[in-house]
Motif scaffolding. Structure first.
Motif, PDB file in Angstrom:
ATOM      1  N   HIS A 202      19.712 -36.192 -17.682  1.00  9.83           N
ATOM      2  CA  HIS A 202      18.770 -35.807 -18.730  1.00  9.83           C
ATOM      3  C   HIS A 202      18.868 -36.682 -19.976  1.00  9.83           C
ATOM      4  N   SER A 203      19.802 -37.620 -19.987  1.00  7.71           N
ATOM      5  CA  SER A 203      19.804 -38.624 -21.049  1.00  7.71           C
ATOM      6  C   SER A 203      18.858 -39.776 -20.708  1.00  7.71           C
ATOM      7  N   LEU A 204      18.366 -39.805 -19.459  1.00  7.78           N
ATOM      8  CA  LEU A 204      17.482 -40.878 -18.997  1.00  7.78           C
ATOM      9  C   LEU A 204      16.079 -40.375 -18.664  1.00  7.78           C
ATOM     10  N   PHE A 205      15.994 -39.205 -18.047  1.00  8.73           N
ATOM     11  CA  PHE A 205      14.719 -38.724 -17.514  1.00  8.73           C
ATOM     12  C   PHE A 205      14.377 -37.352 -18.105  1.00  8.73           C
ATOM     13  N   THR A 206      13.084 -37.054 -18.149  1.00  6.69           N
ATOM     14  CA  THR A 206      12.668 -35.716 -18.558  1.00  6.69           C
ATOM     15  C   THR A 206      12.996 -34.736 -17.437  1.00  6.69           C
ATOM     16  N   ASP A 207      13.121 -33.470 -17.808  1.00  9.71           N
ATOM     17  CA  ASP A 207      13.419 -32.458 -16.806  1.00  9.71           C
ATOM     18  C   ASP A 207      12.265 -32.319 -15.814  1.00  9.71           C
ATOM     19  N   ARG A 208      11.044 -32.447 -16.293  1.00 10.46           N
ATOM     20  CA  ARG A 208       9.878 -32.346 -15.406  1.00 10.46           C
ATOM     21  C   ARG A 208       9.943 -33.404 -14.324  1.00 10.46           C
ATOM     22  N   PHE A 209      10.209 -34.653 -14.713  1.00  6.34           N
ATOM     23  CA  PHE A 209      10.248 -35.722 -13.724  1.00  6.34           C
ATOM     24  C   PHE A 209      11.425 -35.551 -12.771  1.00  6.34           C
ATOM     25  N   TRP A 210      12.615 -35.244 -13.332  1.00  8.50           N
ATOM     26  CA  TRP A 210      13.793 -35.139 -12.471  1.00  8.50           C
ATOM     27  C   TRP A 210      13.648 -34.008 -11.457  1.00  8.50           C
ATOM     28  N   THR A 211      13.130 -32.865 -11.882  1.00  9.38           N
ATOM     29  CA  THR A 211      12.965 -31.733 -10.969  1.00  9.38           C
ATOM     30  C   THR A 211      12.046 -32.094  -9.812  1.00  9.38           C
ATOM     31  N   ALA A 212      10.951 -32.793 -10.126  1.00 11.94           N
ATOM     32  CA  ALA A 212      10.011 -33.179  -9.065  1.00 11.94           C
ATOM     33  C   ALA A 212      10.614 -34.243  -8.156  1.00 11.94           C
ATOM     34  N   ARG A 213      11.322 -35.205  -8.724  1.00 16.28           N
ATOM     35  CA  ARG A 213      11.862 -36.309  -7.906  1.00 16.28           C
ATOM     36  C   ARG A 213      13.034 -35.851  -7.051  1.00 16.28           C
ATOM     37  N   ASN A 214      13.802 -34.898  -7.532  1.00 13.13           N
ATOM     38  CA  ASN A 214      14.980 -34.441  -6.806  1.00 13.13           C
ATOM     39  C   ASN A 214      14.632 -33.443  -5.701  1.00 13.13           C
ATOM     40  N   ALA A 215      13.403 -32.941  -5.704  1.00 11.35           N
ATOM     41  CA  ALA A 215      13.013 -31.921  -4.724  1.00 11.35           C
ATOM     42  C   ALA A 215      12.800 -32.535  -3.346  1.00 11.35           C
ATOM     43  N   ILE A 216      13.207 -31.800  -2.336  1.00 12.88           N
ATOM     44  CA  ILE A 216      12.926 -32.155  -0.943  1.00 12.88           C
ATOM     45  C   ILE A 216      12.235 -30.954  -0.300  1.00 12.88           C
ATOM     46  N   GLN A 217      11.957 -31.037   0.979  1.00 11.30           N
ATOM     47  CA  GLN A 217      11.134 -30.021   1.615  1.00 11.30           C
ATOM     48  C   GLN A 217      11.743 -28.626   1.538  1.00 11.30           C
TER      49      GLN A 217
END
Length: 332
Positions: A202-217
């Motif tokens: 979270h020092s690099l990415f927004t929470d919105r982006f990280w949550t979406a990128r880290n999600a899998i099926q």
């Protein structure tokens, strides 16, 4: 007869004078130096002289284990009604050498700079330091881009084991945990604690982006299990990125709170074509590329500073030629 009367009168006068003298002497003695030895006079104390500056600071700190006498008032050379107990901290003036030596026995606590968050630093290898960065970003934003690229490439590229520290401390029997039918491996190394990993992300990415990128099926790729970082042990292939051609950037928009630009990567087939020798293949890779991929990147200003709300790395997010052709990304 007359003579006898005068003699008697003279004698009585003499005795009366002697008695008066004795009475006067006794009175004077009682008022001066004839007091008893047990009643010695107490002389008043001399006036206090002003303290020297060096005396005002050469105050030894009290032993914290010793209990002060009840009702005792510390004396600093001033009347008791005006004296003030010194605080436990160092005096504001520069202490003398003995006092400084006593205070310095307490080890200094490392300070945390506001620009240095409270998690392990993000190291940059030589490749990250040499990589191209957008020239329309300022120096701090360029450093943020280098750090984000280094972390993102390892978390979602071909070097996941490096990202979680397995390259320098691989356990003999790694701890495994199952969540929602997915087997996760416990990370070791720099960001093994979830709090450190989460703060770094979270020092690099927004929470919105990280949550979406880290999600899998069926869950997430990186998860918190009992305060530790666990990860899904899979990696993306890194075959088509043509390293002979650095990434390029094109600015799309820039305001005080948002910067949007396009990231372009260059790709080629890494295997020799039919009838092509290895040397010819290497020359082909140096001469040009087979196709390019464009990615949108967005940098936004948040309460904590600049963060990436959209991010890509050309190696981690590459696509093979067939997929790129299906998505109409090939020229022509």
């Amino acid at each position: 007869m007359k003579n006898r009367f005068g003699l008697v009168t003279s004698l009585l006068t003499t005795l009366f004078a002697f008695g008066a003298f004795v009475a006067l002497a006794m009175t004077l003695c009682s008022l001066t130096a004839c007091a008893p030895a047990g009643d010695a006079a107490v002389s008043p104390p001399p006036p206090a002289s002003p303290m020297e500056p060096s005396e005002q600071v050469s105050i030894s700190l009290p032993d914290p284990s010793a209990r002060p006498s009840e009702g005792a008032v510390p004396s600093l050379g001033v009347p008791a009604s005006e004296s003030v107990a010194p605080p436990p901290a160092q005096p504001s003036a520069a202490p003398s050498a003995p006092a400084l030596a006593e205070v310095s026995q307490t080890p200094a606590q490392p300070s945390i700079s506001p620009l240095n968050p409270s998690f392990p630093e993000i190291p940059l290898d030589d490749e990250s330091k040499r990589m191209p960065v957008p020239d329309f970003l300022d120096e701090d934003q360029q450093m943020l881009y280098r750090q984000a690229h280094s972390i993102y490439s390892r978390l979602f590229g071909a070097n996941v084991m490096i990202a979680v520290g397995m390259e320098d401390k691989f356990p003999d029997l790694p701890n495994l945990e199952e969540r929602s039918g997915i087997v996760y491996t416990k990370a070791v190394g720099r960001y093994a604690a979830w709090a450190d990993f989460d703060a770094m992300i979270h020092s690099l990415f927004t929470d919105r982006f990280w949550t979406a990128r880290n999600a899998i099926q069926r869950g997430e790729r990186y998860v918190n299990i009992n305060g530790a970082l666990y990860f899904l042990d899979v990696s993306m292939g890194g075959y088509y990125r043509n390293d002979n051609f650095p990434d390029t950037f094109q600015l799309k928009s820039k305001t005080d709170d948002e910067i949007v630009f396009t990231l372009t990567g260059y790709y080629s087939s890494p295997w020799p074509n039919e009838g092509e020798s290895v040397e010819q293949r290497d020359q082909r890779l140096r001469d040009g590329w087979d196709y390019t991929l464009d990615f949108n990147v967005k940098l936004v200003r948040t309460a904590g500073g600049w963060r990436f709300d959209s991010f890509h790395a050309t190696a981690a997010d590459q696509e093979d030629p067939e997929t790129a052709a299906l998505l109409h990304r090939l020229p022509g």
